[in-house]
Structure formats: C-alpha cells, structure tokens
Design a protein around this motif. Structure first.
Motif, PDB file in Angstrom:
ATOM      1  N   GLU A 284      13.365  27.623  48.178  1.00 59.00           N
ATOM      2  CA  GLU A 284      13.341  26.591  47.144  1.00 59.00           C
ATOM      3  C   GLU A 284      11.969  26.185  46.711  1.00 59.00           C
TER       4      GLU A 284
ATOM      5  N   TYR B  87      16.466  26.656  37.527  1.00 64.76           N
ATOM      6  CA  TYR B  87      15.192  25.810  37.140  1.00 64.76           C
ATOM      7  C   TYR B  87      15.737  24.328  36.546  1.00 64.76           C
TER       8      TYR B  87
ATOM      9  N   SER C 218      17.983  29.306  34.092  1.00 66.40           N
ATOM     10  CA  SER C 218      18.191  30.050  35.122  1.00 66.40           C
ATOM     11  C   SER C 218      17.639  31.473  34.540  1.00 66.40           C
TER      12      SER C 218
ATOM     13  N   ALA D  19      12.949  24.911  41.491  1.00 70.73           N
ATOM     14  CA  ALA D  19      13.570  26.157  41.425  1.00 70.73           C
ATOM     15  C   ALA D  19      14.246  26.295  42.570  1.00 70.73           C
ATOM     16  N   ARG D  20      15.667  26.764  42.632  1.00 77.92           N
ATOM     17  CA  ARG D  20      16.596  26.949  43.750  1.00 77.92           C
ATOM     18  C   ARG D  20      17.387  28.006  43.586  1.00 77.92           C
ATOM     19  N   GLY D  21      17.912  28.540  44.467  1.00 76.86           N
ATOM     20  CA  GLY D  21      19.048  29.885  44.336  1.00 76.86           C
ATOM     21  C   GLY D  21      20.212  29.147  44.666  1.00 76.86           C
TER      22      GLY D  21
ATOM     23  N   ASP E 164      17.683  29.682  49.513  1.00 74.96           N
ATOM     24  CA  ASP E 164      17.294  30.506  48.653  1.00 74.96           C
ATOM     25  C   ASP E 164      16.432  30.238  47.362  1.00 74.96           C
ATOM     26  N   GLY E 165      15.610  30.829  46.768  1.00 78.42           N
ATOM     27  CA  GLY E 165      14.938  30.561  45.585  1.00 78.42           C
ATOM     28  C   GLY E 165      13.888  31.807  45.268  1.00 78.42           C
ATOM     29  N   PRO E 166      13.038  31.482  44.242  1.00 80.17           N
ATOM     30  CA  PRO E 166      12.240  32.654  43.983  1.00 80.17           C
ATOM     31  C   PRO E 166      11.100  32.639  44.806  1.00 80.17           C
TER      32      PRO E 166
ATOM     33  N   HIS F  57      11.671  34.301  49.748  1.00 77.18           N
ATOM     34  CA  HIS F  57      12.317  33.257  48.667  1.00 77.18           C
ATOM     35  C   HIS F  57      12.987  32.132  49.306  1.00 77.18           C
TER      36      HIS F  57
ATOM     37  N   TYR G 186      18.116  32.561  39.486  1.00 79.71           N
ATOM     38  CA  TYR G 186      17.666  31.273  40.071  1.00 79.71           C
ATOM     39  C   TYR G 186      17.754  30.272  39.125  1.00 79.71           C
TER      40      TYR G 186
END
Length: 218
Positions: free
Chosen positions: A129, A8, A2, A154-156, A161-163, A127, A6
């Motif tokens: 995924e 990964y 992470s 990648a995700r939040g 959500d995500g970067p 932001h 986020y």
C-alpha cells in the motif's frame, strides 16, 4: 479508479479554501477517529517516516509551528504557504526563517513526480500500500507549484499488496500531477475522507502512524 489491478482512492483540495495540519496519532491506527473529531476535516492521510524510537523523521510543520526539524538527507519537502503548494529536493531546500505563518510542510521520500515527469522509473519489485501528496492546478504567479493538492492512496485486493514505487509514479504521471511526494507506505499507509452525506469512508492502516496530515475547510 483502478490500474494494473490496484485501486486508487484520492481527494483533491483547493488550497485557497483548505488548510493542512499535521496531527500526532501517537502510534495509533485510528485515522477515521482523528478525521471524525475534526469538525472542518475533509480528508486525512498518514504522514512521513518515523524511527525505531517512534520519532518523526524529517520536517513536519503545522500552522507555522515546526513539530519535527528538517533533516539534510534525501527525498523532498512539500510546503504549502499562502494557498500554494511547492515541492523541493532536500538538497535545494533551506528552512525559511522565521517559519511562514500558517505554513504546512512535510519531508519524505522519494519524490515520485518532478515537474510532471516520473522521478522513479526503475522498478524494485516491492509491492505494498502507498500514499502520496500530489501538487495540481496552476501556479498562482506563473512560477512553480500549484493551487491544488491531492491525497492519493493505492492498495491491492488484500492487505500488504499494492503498486511498486515505479508503478505508483506511472499512475500519478497519468493523473497530471505536477509534483508528487511519496509518504510512509506499507503498514502505515492509510486514508479516510468525508463523503458529501457527512459519513466517513476509511482505509485505516494495518500498522501504527505517528503523524497524519488532515485537510480542513477554512
């Protein structure tokens, strides 16, 4: 791992022992089921963009067969031929004729990493995924490209959500990516892989996927 809040997830493959195929999910969300039905499948990730008529946008080539034609637009093409992955700018790419036997290719945008350097530095603040293909390893003949490929997701903490693209590029640069191509992000971003015990860990997408990319043991 992470970074920046986020998470990964990724899997890396030796391309001399792994083949990549494009499969049509027909606008479903079941990456997990598609991987489960592939006997030799190691991991699966969503592919490139599609248009409102659900047609794939840009090159998709699987086992030397062109499923969707190359388009002169922006972005990049990632090709895997004879155990080696190479990324090209769309402007510098021309489709090999005939298509390479057993070749894999996918076109998308943007190119996140080019020759080890971040290609997206301006942050648009969006932001979500995201997924990418990352070229790793050494070039087989001292040229460009690499003999390993990594699927990265990648995700939040919550759906949607995500970067940002710039944050994703920064993460990939820190992971020693030689070149990286962004895939379809947001609702279509998804990833699943087979664990050593044979069970599947899946992050199915929130929305529909047209093409998915599966890595299979040769």
């Amino acid at each position: 791992g992470s970074l920046g809040g986020y998470t990964y997830e990724s899997r890396s493959f030796d391309l001399t022992k792994t083949s990549l195929k494009v499969i049509d999910l027909h606008m479903s969300r079941d990456l997990e089921g598609a991987l489960a039905s592939s006997k030799e499948g190691i991991a699966i990730v969503n592919g490139g963009f599609f248009d409102p008529e659900q047609r794939p946008l840009g090159l998709a080539m699987s086992d030397g067969v062109v499923l969707s034609p190359f388009r002169k637009s922006t972005g990049g093409v990632l090709l895997v031929v004879d155990g080696r992955a190479s990324m090209f700018a769309v402007e510098e790419f021309s489709m090999p004729k005939p298509p390479p036997a057993h070749g894999f290719g996918i076109q998308c945008l943007p190119r996140l990493i080019v020759s080890g350097e971040r290609n997206v530095t301006r942050d648009d603040g969006k932001h979500t995924e995201r997924t990418a293909l990352c070229v790793e390893g050494s070039a087989t003949d001292g040229g460009s490209g690499g003999d390993r490929l990594r699927f990265v997701y990648a995700r939040g903490a919550r759906g949607g959500d995500g970067p940002t693209l710039a944050e994703f590029a920064q993460y990939l640069a820190g992971e020693k990516c030689r070149d990286a191509l962004n895939l379809d992000g947001g609702p279509s971003a998804g990833f699943a892989y087979r664990r050593p015990d044979g069970q599947i860990t899946a992050f199915n997408p929130r929305g529909a996927v047209r093409h998915a990319i599966v890595a299979e043991t040769r």
